[in-house]
Design an enzyme around this catalytic site. Structure first.
Site, PDB file in Angstrom:
ATOM      1  CG  ASP A  34       7.341  -5.359   2.612  1.00  0.00           C
ATOM      2  OD1 ASP A  34       8.299  -4.331   2.848  1.00  0.00           O
ATOM      3  OD2 ASP A  34       7.518  -5.769   1.562  1.00  0.00           O
ATOM      4  CG  HIS A 130      25.539 -40.044   3.376  1.00  0.00           C
ATOM      5  ND1 HIS A 130      25.368 -40.705   1.908  1.00  0.00           N
ATOM      6  CD2 HIS A 130      25.162 -41.109   4.351  1.00  0.00           C
ATOM      7  CE1 HIS A 130      24.800 -41.819   2.178  1.00  0.00           C
ATOM      8  NE2 HIS A 130      24.605 -42.087   3.439  1.00  0.00           N
ATOM      9  CB  ILE A 160       7.384 -29.870  12.976  1.00  0.00           C
ATOM     10  CG1 ILE A 160       8.386 -30.028  14.098  1.00  0.00           C
ATOM     11  CG2 ILE A 160       6.302 -30.102  13.325  1.00  0.00           C
ATOM     12  CD1 ILE A 160       7.957 -29.035  15.365  1.00  0.00           C
TER      13      ILE A 160
END
Length: 164
Positions: A34, A130, A160
């Site tokens: 766009d 997990h 980050i």
């Protein structure tokens, strides 16, 4: 693979997504954006919607969670399937649940019994241990480490190198 894939977005994130699509044997790939009108872009999302019968699949290759979610809503009633793209160099446990529109980048690890919800990004060299549940439209940035049994909400950005 002869299926036609539409990638929405043509910024920095889309460059890596494109590479992952190629590694996953997509050959007929077109870009829509766009806010970018370079020669390599067919048009905007509205044009993609009008051309939906030409494409089998789409993937939103935009890093911003809210924009990704907004565009997914625009495309939700089209005939195209929203795919997930997983780099072959990602390490994904066999019993991980990955919903549609997820991108898992090179070097990422997702361990046993975790769930990556719709529209989320598990970015380069990040790890999800997990029993985690990564919520809808999350961006787990490069180098993030998430310990076991972590639950995230919707539209979460984990910056980050963060550790949870």
């Amino acid at each position: 693979m002869t299926s036609k894939l539409a990638l929405i977005g043509k910024g920095g994130h889309a460059k890596v997504v494109y590479d992952i699509a190629i590694k996953n044997k997509y050959k007929d790939i077109s870009f829509f954006d766009d806010h970018n009108s370079s020669k390599s872009i067919l048009g905007n999302v509205e044009l993609l919607i009008s051309m939906q019968s030409v494409f089998d699949y789409f993937f939103i290759s935009i890093g911003d969670n809210l924009i990704r979610h907004k565009i997914k809503l625009q495309l939700s009633n089209t005939s195209m399937k929203n795919i997930s793209l997983i780099d072959p160099n990602a390490n994904i446990a066999e019993n991980v649940i990955i919903e549609e529109g997820v991108c898992i980048m090179p070097g990422a690890t997702v361990n046993s019994h975790s769930k990556i919800c719709e529209g989320s990004i598990i970015n380069t060299n990040s790890s999800v241990d997990h029993d985690c549940n990564i919520g809808r439209y999350n961006h787990i940035c490069p180098g993030v480490n998430i310990a076991g049994s972590v639950l995230t909400g919707e539209n979460v950005l984990v910056g980050i190198g963060s550790n949870i």
